[in-house]
Design a protein around this motif. Sequence first.
Motif, mmCIF file in Angstrom:
data_model
loop_
_atom_site.group_PDB
_atom_site.id
_atom_site.type_symbol
_atom_site.label_atom_id
_atom_site.label_comp_id
_atom_site.label_asym_id
_atom_site.label_seq_id
_atom_site.Cartn_x
_atom_site.Cartn_y
_atom_site.Cartn_z
ATOM 1 N N GLN A 57 0.828 -1.214 0.000
ATOM 2 C CA GLN A 57 0.000 0.000 0.000
ATOM 3 C C GLN A 57 0.856 1.255 0.000
ATOM 4 O O GLN A 57 1.901 1.293 0.657
ATOM 5 C CB GLN A 57 -0.892 0.015 1.249
ATOM 6 N N THR A 58 0.387 2.256 -0.733
ATOM 7 C CA THR A 58 1.061 3.557 -0.681
ATOM 8 C C THR A 58 0.041 4.614 -0.259
ATOM 9 O O THR A 58 -1.149 4.482 -0.526
ATOM 10 C CB THR A 58 1.632 3.971 -2.053
ATOM 11 N N GLY A 59 0.530 5.664 0.381
ATOM 12 C CA GLY A 59 -0.335 6.750 0.822
ATOM 13 C C GLY A 59 -0.379 7.887 -0.189
ATOM 14 O O GLY A 59 0.090 7.750 -1.315
ATOM 15 N N LYS A 60 -0.935 9.019 0.261
ATOM 16 C CA LYS A 60 -1.018 10.222 -0.569
ATOM 17 C C LYS A 60 0.375 10.685 -0.975
ATOM 18 O O LYS A 60 1.304 10.635 -0.154
ATOM 19 C CB LYS A 60 -1.680 11.339 0.252
ATOM 20 N N ASN A 61 0.534 11.166 -2.187
ATOM 21 C CA ASN A 61 1.818 11.689 -2.687
ATOM 22 C C ASN A 61 2.982 10.735 -2.439
ATOM 23 O O ASN A 61 4.097 11.163 -2.163
ATOM 24 C CB ASN A 61 2.156 13.035 -2.041
ATOM 25 N N ALA A 78 0.642 6.962 -6.059
ATOM 26 C CA ALA A 78 -0.057 7.307 -4.814
ATOM 27 C C ALA A 78 -1.353 6.515 -4.643
ATOM 28 O O ALA A 78 -1.947 6.048 -5.617
ATOM 29 C CB ALA A 78 -0.369 8.803 -4.815
ATOM 30 N N ASP A 79 -1.772 6.366 -3.375
ATOM 31 C CA ASP A 79 -3.061 5.747 -3.004
ATOM 32 C C ASP A 79 -3.305 4.415 -3.710
ATOM 33 O O ASP A 79 -4.359 4.217 -4.324
ATOM 34 C CB ASP A 79 -4.216 6.709 -3.300
ATOM 35 N N THR A 80 -2.337 3.550 -3.631
ATOM 36 C CA THR A 80 -2.429 2.260 -4.329
ATOM 37 C C THR A 80 -2.552 1.112 -3.338
ATOM 38 O O THR A 80 -1.946 1.140 -2.271
ATOM 39 C CB THR A 80 -1.177 2.074 -5.220
ATOM 40 N N LYS A 104 -6.784 -0.569 -6.221
ATOM 41 C CA LYS A 104 -6.889 0.830 -6.647
ATOM 42 C C LYS A 104 -5.488 1.412 -6.805
ATOM 43 O O LYS A 104 -4.516 0.851 -6.286
ATOM 44 C CB LYS A 104 -7.695 1.645 -5.628
ATOM 45 N N GLY A 105 -5.427 2.513 -7.533
ATOM 46 C CA GLY A 105 -4.157 3.205 -7.696
ATOM 47 C C GLY A 105 -3.537 2.981 -9.062
ATOM 48 O O GLY A 105 -4.232 2.668 -10.028
ATOM 49 N N SER A 106 -2.206 3.130 -9.131
ATOM 50 C CA SER A 106 -1.545 3.017 -10.429
ATOM 51 C C SER A 106 -0.314 2.129 -10.353
ATOM 52 O O SER A 106 0.358 2.053 -9.328
ATOM 53 C CB SER A 106 -1.163 4.403 -10.942
ATOM 54 N N LEU A 107 -0.057 1.463 -11.482
ATOM 55 C CA LEU A 107 1.004 0.457 -11.562
ATOM 56 C C LEU A 107 1.761 0.607 -12.871
ATOM 57 O O LEU A 107 1.161 0.788 -13.926
ATOM 58 C CB LEU A 107 0.346 -0.939 -11.486
ATOM 59 N N ASN A 108 3.096 0.535 -12.788
ATOM 60 C CA ASN A 108 3.937 0.399 -13.986
ATOM 61 C C ASN A 108 4.551 -0.983 -13.900
ATOM 62 O O ASN A 108 5.224 -1.298 -12.916
ATOM 63 C CB ASN A 108 5.017 1.486 -13.988
ATOM 64 N N TYR A 109 4.288 -1.825 -14.895
ATOM 65 C CA TYR A 109 4.676 -3.234 -14.845
ATOM 66 C C TYR A 109 5.684 -3.551 -15.945
ATOM 67 O O TYR A 109 5.458 -3.201 -17.102
ATOM 68 C CB TYR A 109 3.410 -4.079 -15.016
ATOM 69 N N VAL A 110 6.782 -4.215 -15.585
ATOM 70 C CA VAL A 110 7.749 -4.697 -16.593
ATOM 71 C C VAL A 110 7.920 -6.204 -16.403
ATOM 72 O O VAL A 110 8.263 -6.671 -15.316
ATOM 73 C CB VAL A 110 9.118 -3.988 -16.453
ATOM 74 N N SER A 111 7.669 -6.955 -17.461
ATOM 75 C CA SER A 111 7.691 -8.423 -17.417
ATOM 76 C C SER A 111 9.007 -9.014 -16.956
ATOM 77 O O SER A 111 10.077 -8.496 -17.249
ATOM 78 C CB SER A 111 7.424 -8.974 -18.810
ATOM 79 N N LEU A 140 -1.113 0.658 -15.665
ATOM 80 C CA LEU A 140 -2.478 0.296 -15.300
ATOM 81 C C LEU A 140 -2.964 1.232 -14.204
ATOM 82 O O LEU A 140 -2.253 1.466 -13.227
ATOM 83 C CB LEU A 140 -2.513 -1.156 -14.810
ATOM 84 N N ARG A 141 -4.146 1.766 -14.411
ATOM 85 C CA ARG A 141 -4.715 2.665 -13.406
ATOM 86 C C ARG A 141 -6.112 2.186 -13.045
ATOM 87 O O ARG A 141 -6.932 1.899 -13.916
ATOM 88 C CB ARG A 141 -4.781 4.072 -13.995
ATOM 89 N N VAL A 142 -6.379 2.085 -11.758
ATOM 90 C CA VAL A 142 -7.706 1.695 -11.287
ATOM 91 C C VAL A 142 -8.216 2.780 -10.350
ATOM 92 O O VAL A 142 -7.629 3.040 -9.304
ATOM 93 C CB VAL A 142 -7.679 0.330 -10.551
ATOM 94 N N GLU A 143 -9.293 3.401 -10.802
ATOM 95 C CA GLU A 143 -9.923 4.444 -9.994
ATOM 96 C C GLU A 143 -10.996 3.797 -9.140
ATOM 97 O O GLU A 143 -11.719 2.941 -9.616
ATOM 98 C CB GLU A 143 -10.547 5.490 -10.935
ATOM 99 N N GLU A 144 -11.077 4.192 -7.896
ATOM 100 C CA GLU A 144 -12.082 3.602 -6.989
ATOM 101 C C GLU A 144 -13.507 3.907 -7.411
ATOM 102 O O GLU A 144 -13.775 5.023 -7.861
ATOM 103 C CB GLU A 144 -11.871 4.120 -5.578
#
Lengths: 144, 204
Positions: A57-61, A78-80, A104-111, A140-144
Amino acid sequence: MLRIIVIMLLFLVGHAFGIEQPIGHVKSVSGEATITSGEKKIKAEVGSPIYQGSILQTGKNSAMGVTFKDETVMSFGADTVFSVDEYLYSPAQGNLKFSSKLAKGSLNYVSGVIEKLKPDAVTVRTKSGIIGVRGTQFLLRVEE
Amino acid sequence: MNPQVSGSPLWRGGSRSLCTFILLSMLLGGCATKSYVVLLPSPDGSVGEVVIKGEKGEQVLNQAGQAGSLDGRALKIEERQIKEDFGATIAALPKIPVRYLLYFSAGTTLTPQSESLIPKIISEAKTRPAVDISVIGHTDTVFTDPYNMQLALKRAGRVSELLTEKGLKANSMVIESHGKRNLLIPTPDNTWEPRNRRVEVSVR
């Protein structure tokens, strides 16, 4: 503060030791980030271990970067909330699987290596859809 | 305005419900675009594939920059939006791991060329925060499975010793043996193949 853990992993004997192996480690943190493994919740720091079942989990900013044993690399904004549901990486036994969830939140994925050895072994679930990954990088971004 | 639409009973009789409909679809559309995937090239430049399966269908992304919403629809996202949504995430991405292949002339003796990689591995490790190392031993297919599991483990152990002797400091180091079960060059059983007699060092 560097510690060297040398663990001899004998063929098929790994689990007999009863030591759960980390599947990855934290490489970068900015702001507030935590890792929950089982009952234990720790503040994420560079070098913190990640296990099968861990919730990141990550918090704000805040942001966090992690590297997995099979060389999969991820970072979170943030907020993931991200969880590792199943992680199998035993190429000699043919056990290869990586299923995770981005709540929720955002992800940068490298295989990493898992999907090179076994296409279709890597999936990321979200509440609205499931993503199958075949050897690439994505955002990938998932908005709540 | 399209005259066919403006002349239609829907437009004349139900302008309010149409407005609600447009507003609603804008809202829904807005929500959907906030949850999305964008395909990027791998660090090595190759472009793989992402398949999104959602309630609205299935989308295959296989072009760099291609995007899809998480319910399975195609999507156009501007680069400015991607930067806004992912700038901080991309900035936190750790250094991409590297993998070295070391070969053996016989038993657990490294070829001179492979031995010269040891200092290179150590200097690469120093560039990474809390570096994690896996040392994985392999053999060719000559002899039995248990014998090769042992031999590959000895090879990995030897490389790990060399790395530690030459000053490698790691957050974690794992030694593994894949014996003859993970060939670099596929061969039949009992085949002499120097390229399969190797140790892989993953630096993460």
